[in-house]
Design a protein around this motif. Structure first.
Motif, mmCIF file in Angstrom:
data_model
loop_
_atom_site.group_PDB
_atom_site.id
_atom_site.type_symbol
_atom_site.label_atom_id
_atom_site.label_comp_id
_atom_site.label_asym_id
_atom_site.label_seq_id
_atom_site.Cartn_x
_atom_site.Cartn_y
_atom_site.Cartn_z
ATOM 1 N N PHE A 1 8.212 -4.229 -9.456
ATOM 2 C CA PHE A 1 8.370 -2.864 -8.944
ATOM 3 C C PHE A 1 8.711 -1.903 -10.075
ATOM 4 O O PHE A 1 9.099 -2.315 -11.170
ATOM 5 C CB PHE A 1 9.436 -2.818 -7.841
ATOM 6 C CG PHE A 1 10.722 -3.518 -8.183
ATOM 7 C CD1 PHE A 1 10.879 -4.884 -7.931
ATOM 8 C CD2 PHE A 1 11.782 -2.825 -8.749
ATOM 9 C CE1 PHE A 1 12.065 -5.541 -8.243
ATOM 10 C CE2 PHE A 1 12.970 -3.469 -9.059
ATOM 11 C CZ PHE A 1 13.109 -4.828 -8.812
ATOM 12 N N SER A 2 8.586 -0.598 -9.773
ATOM 13 C CA SER A 2 8.865 0.449 -10.757
ATOM 14 C C SER A 2 10.363 0.720 -10.858
ATOM 15 O O SER A 2 11.099 0.565 -9.886
ATOM 16 C CB SER A 2 8.196 1.765 -10.352
ATOM 17 O OG SER A 2 6.808 1.652 -10.353
ATOM 18 N N GLY A 3 10.796 1.183 -12.023
ATOM 19 C CA GLY A 3 12.198 1.572 -12.204
ATOM 20 C C GLY A 3 12.468 3.007 -11.802
ATOM 21 O O GLY A 3 13.590 3.381 -11.469
ATOM 22 N N ASP A 4 11.426 3.850 -11.820
ATOM 23 C CA ASP A 4 11.669 5.286 -11.633
ATOM 24 C C ASP A 4 11.142 5.830 -10.311
ATOM 25 O O ASP A 4 10.917 7.017 -10.157
ATOM 26 C CB ASP A 4 11.089 6.088 -12.812
ATOM 27 C CG ASP A 4 9.608 5.812 -13.044
ATOM 28 O OD1 ASP A 4 9.049 4.915 -12.375
ATOM 29 O OD2 ASP A 4 9.010 6.486 -13.898
ATOM 30 N N LYS A 5 10.918 4.942 -9.345
ATOM 31 C CA LYS A 5 10.589 5.425 -7.996
ATOM 32 C C LYS A 5 11.878 5.381 -7.167
ATOM 33 O O LYS A 5 12.866 5.958 -7.562
ATOM 34 C CB LYS A 5 9.463 4.588 -7.396
ATOM 35 C CG LYS A 5 8.113 4.840 -8.096
ATOM 36 C CD LYS A 5 6.994 4.065 -7.401
ATOM 37 C CE LYS A 5 5.660 4.295 -8.088
ATOM 38 N NZ LYS A 5 4.644 3.375 -7.548
ATOM 39 N N LEU A 6 11.861 4.635 -6.044
ATOM 40 C CA LEU A 6 13.034 4.701 -5.165
ATOM 41 C C LEU A 6 14.265 4.001 -5.735
ATOM 42 O O LEU A 6 15.372 4.171 -5.229
ATOM 43 C CB LEU A 6 12.687 4.130 -3.785
ATOM 44 C CG LEU A 6 11.762 5.039 -2.965
ATOM 45 C CD1 LEU A 6 11.313 4.350 -1.682
ATOM 46 C CD2 LEU A 6 12.449 6.359 -2.634
ATOM 47 N N THR B 1 0.866 -1.179 0.000
ATOM 48 C CA THR B 1 0.000 0.000 0.000
ATOM 49 C C THR B 1 0.903 1.228 0.000
ATOM 50 O O THR B 1 1.052 1.928 0.992
ATOM 51 C CB THR B 1 -0.916 0.000 1.240
ATOM 52 O OG1 THR B 1 -0.076 -0.094 2.396
ATOM 53 C CG2 THR B 1 -1.861 -1.186 1.228
ATOM 54 N N SER B 2 1.479 1.504 -1.188
ATOM 55 C CA SER B 2 2.508 2.538 -1.306
ATOM 56 C C SER B 2 2.010 3.918 -0.908
ATOM 57 O O SER B 2 2.722 4.689 -0.291
ATOM 58 C CB SER B 2 2.976 2.648 -2.758
ATOM 59 O OG SER B 2 3.231 1.416 -3.310
ATOM 60 N N ASN B 3 0.784 4.234 -1.337
ATOM 61 C CA ASN B 3 0.376 5.636 -1.204
ATOM 62 C C ASN B 3 -0.641 5.897 -0.094
ATOM 63 O O ASN B 3 -1.230 6.954 -0.029
ATOM 64 C CB ASN B 3 -0.148 6.164 -2.548
ATOM 65 C CG ASN B 3 -1.206 5.254 -3.152
ATOM 66 O OD1 ASN B 3 -1.633 4.303 -2.507
ATOM 67 N ND2 ASN B 3 -1.611 5.540 -4.363
ATOM 68 N N PHE C 1 4.334 -10.494 -5.200
ATOM 69 C CA PHE C 1 4.342 -9.264 -4.401
ATOM 70 C C PHE C 1 4.537 -8.064 -5.317
ATOM 71 O O PHE C 1 5.582 -7.924 -5.966
ATOM 72 C CB PHE C 1 5.472 -9.331 -3.359
ATOM 73 C CG PHE C 1 5.590 -8.116 -2.473
ATOM 74 C CD1 PHE C 1 4.467 -7.402 -2.061
ATOM 75 C CD2 PHE C 1 6.839 -7.688 -2.031
ATOM 76 C CE1 PHE C 1 4.572 -6.294 -1.236
ATOM 77 C CE2 PHE C 1 6.971 -6.579 -1.197
ATOM 78 C CZ PHE C 1 5.832 -5.878 -0.798
ATOM 79 N N ASP C 2 3.507 -7.210 -5.399
ATOM 80 C CA ASP C 2 3.659 -5.934 -6.105
ATOM 81 C C ASP C 2 4.194 -4.945 -5.087
ATOM 82 O O ASP C 2 3.450 -4.408 -4.275
ATOM 83 C CB ASP C 2 2.300 -5.477 -6.654
ATOM 84 C CG ASP C 2 2.386 -4.082 -7.279
ATOM 85 O OD1 ASP C 2 3.500 -3.562 -7.422
ATOM 86 O OD2 ASP C 2 1.319 -3.526 -7.625
ATOM 87 N N MET C 3 5.528 -4.745 -5.091
ATOM 88 C CA MET C 3 6.113 -3.912 -4.040
ATOM 89 C C MET C 3 6.175 -2.442 -4.414
ATOM 90 O O MET C 3 6.414 -1.579 -3.579
ATOM 91 C CB MET C 3 7.480 -4.430 -3.610
ATOM 92 C CG MET C 3 8.593 -4.176 -4.590
ATOM 93 S SD MET C 3 10.230 -4.412 -3.864
ATOM 94 C CE MET C 3 10.365 -3.027 -2.752
HETATM 95 C C1 LIG Z 1 3.617 2.913 -8.353
HETATM 96 C C2 LIG Z 1 2.984 1.615 -8.196
HETATM 97 C C3 LIG Z 1 2.429 0.945 -9.299
HETATM 98 C C4 LIG Z 1 2.446 1.542 -10.687
HETATM 99 O O1 LIG Z 1 3.748 1.642 -11.157
HETATM 100 P P1 LIG Z 1 4.094 2.461 -12.511
HETATM 101 O O2 LIG Z 1 5.551 2.212 -12.701
HETATM 102 O O3 LIG Z 1 3.720 3.863 -12.253
HETATM 103 O O4 LIG Z 1 3.266 1.853 -13.608
HETATM 104 C C5 LIG Z 1 1.854 -0.284 -9.079
HETATM 105 N N1 LIG Z 1 1.808 -0.835 -7.848
HETATM 106 C C6 LIG Z 1 2.314 -0.231 -6.763
HETATM 107 C C7 LIG Z 1 2.220 -0.888 -5.434
HETATM 108 C C8 LIG Z 1 2.927 1.018 -6.902
HETATM 109 O O5 LIG Z 1 3.450 1.637 -5.820
#
Ligand SMILES: *Cc1c(COP(=O)(O)O)cnc(C)c1O
Length: 468
Positions: free
Chosen positions: A296-301, A233-235, A263-265
């Motif tokens: 996971f995303s490449g352009d977050k942390l 629950t990232s956000n 796991f969608d991290m």
């Molecule tokens: C940010 C995020 C996504 C989406 O990722 P994008 O790279 O923006 O497509 C999906 N799941 C989780 C848990 C996220 O934090």
């Protein structure tokens, strides 16, 4: 003057586009482009005259129909056309991963590598040793395995793509068990239940919004179950009377029932930042639980280019690489070029912290922030002595839907004017040649220096030069 007489005075295109006035523009943009701009300007003048009332026509300034006046107008729009729609801005918001501002800035080596790889040809799908076809899936394989301990990896367009591919390849026609506390929406149209439906898997919700126990997953398992899935629950955070199943619990249940665990991290954090107040899961630790697949995303942390990374057990990743969606979601050479240089930094945590902008911004010391703020304040005072300038504390944030409850103690320069409203100041900066994005707090304009690069301090001061 009669309308027809005025219209007759509009110069012809050929008269305006004299060689000596436009030779540079012809060379740079091409004759057709300049001619079409000129036609737009002249058509605009004609339309304007046709729309005038008789009274307005009486007072129309025919100087506006001179060749030099119209030529200047054409030059103005040619100049405006040179500014690209996508361009750099200065982020003085103190929010490190601003989704609207392009998320993670890349490290210098990644930028250099993108330039090098994109300027010429590359071995994107060519095995130089064997002289035959190679696979783009091999490019980051070794490095990612070394850094994370995963058996295999795959990289796609973003984490939303990754979710789609993982669910399609692993659970199409089956049920996927997800906690009711984790049915997240990540901005725009990305909602876990919707993406699940698109992928052909069926969502099997368990638990409640605030509490889901390991036994809830276990009870949900039946002959149609294709996977257990945990979504970070990232956000948002659920606080108070809460309970969630840990990754370890799910992995144990999955093993017992021979059902894969996903796991969608989200954020892709590669290092442990607990010392900096960031209590987030990280990639190596998550894989260390023995989980089947994480994404996971490449352009977050992680601090790299936009991408979605899927890491985990080989038998699942192999299936994804062969899935028809893989081609539709694949990334180009520029993404690989940036990602490889970014990932290489993680071979040494100290190097990663020093060179990857996102990590550097999170870990910048208060002392350095204060120094930067003082330098900015001095520059602003020199640039415009009429403004009120002071240094204040600021709450900086990770942003980009990551760690919503974490506030990083930051430092900002607060600016107000006796003549211009704070909203007016904000607008002026936003519309500057290099737009500066600052935020208004308690009627002061705040420039948080955590997200500002040293070389941008002069630009901010320059943007404030003209304001009253
Ligand atoms: C940010 C995020 C996504 C989406 O990722 P994008 O790279 O923006 O497509 C999906 N799941 C989780 C848990 C996220 O934090």
């Amino acid at each position: 003057m009669k309308r027809n007489e005025v219209l007759r005075q509009i110069p012809k295109i050929d008269e305006v586009l004299k060689e000596h006035l436009f030779s540079n523009a012809f060379e740079k943009s091409g004759r057709d482009v300049v001619t079409s701009m000129a036609r737009k300007v002249i058509d605009g003048v004609r339309a304007e005259i046709l729309a005038l009332s008789d009274d307005e026509l009486e007072h129309y300034d025919v100087k506006k129909l001179s060749i030099s006046y119209i030529a200047d107008e054409i030059k103005d729009i040619l100049e405006a056309d040179e500014v690209n729609h996508l361009h750099g801005i200065i982020n003085a918001t103190g929010t490190i991963l601003h989704t609207n501002l392009g998320r993670a800035p890349l490290c210098e080596d990644a930028v250099r590598n993108v330039e090098m790889v994109s300027r010429g040809y590359s071995n994107l799908e060519y095995d130089v040793k064997l002289g035959n076809r190679g696979s783009r899936h091999d490019i980051l394989q070794e490095l990612m395995v070394e850094l994370t301990g995963a058996e295999d990896v795959m990289i796609v367009n973003n984490n939303a793509s990754a979710t789609m591919l993982v669910l399609s390849a692993m659970a199409e026609g089956h049920e996927v068990v997800v906690s009711r506390g984790e049915l997240v929406e990540i901005g725009g149209a990305f909602r876990i239940p919707d993406i699940m439906e698109q992928s052909g898997a069926t969502l099997h919700e368990v638990g409640t919004t605030n509490k889901t126990k390991p036994s809830d997953y276990e009870k949900a398992i039946n002959e149609k179950t294709g996977a257990l899935m945990k979504v970070h629950t990232s956000n948002y955070k659920i606080m108070g009377f809460t309970e969630e199943a840990e990754l370890d619990d799910l992995v144990a249940i999955g093993k017992e029932h021979d059902i894969p665990v996903i796991f969608d991290m989200g954020n892709g954090l590669m290092v442990n930042l607990a010392d900096y107040g960031l209590d987030e899961p990280n990639v190596p630790a998550s894989l260390g639980t023995g989980i089947d697949v994480i994404l996971f995303s490449g352009d977050k942390l992680l601090g790299g280019p936009q991408a979605g990374i899927i890491a985990g057990k080989r038998k699942f990743i192999e299936k994804m690489k062969k899935h028809p969606l893989a081609r539709a979601l694949r990334v180009d050479k520029m993404t690989f070029a940036a990602m490889e240089e970014t990932l290489k930094k993680y071979r040494d945590t100290k190097v990663a912290m020093r060179d990857i902008p996102v990590l550097r911004m999170i870990t910048t010391t208060h002392e350095v922030l204060l120094e930067r703020a003082e330098s900015l304040a001095d520059k602003i005072r020199t640039s415009n002595s009429k403004l009120n300038v002071k240094i204040v504390d600021a709450d900086d944030q990770i942003g980009g839907g990551s760690a919503p409850m974490v506030f990083l103690p930051g430092v900002a320069v607060a600016v107000t004017s006796d003549k211009t409203t704070t909203k007016g100041l904000e607008r002026t900066l936003r519309k500057h040649e290099i737009p500066v994005i600052a935020r208004i707090h308690e009627d002061e304009l705040l420039f948080s220096v955590r997200t500002v690069l040293d070389r941008e301090l002069d630009d901010i001061a320059a943007a404030l030069r003209e304001v009253e």
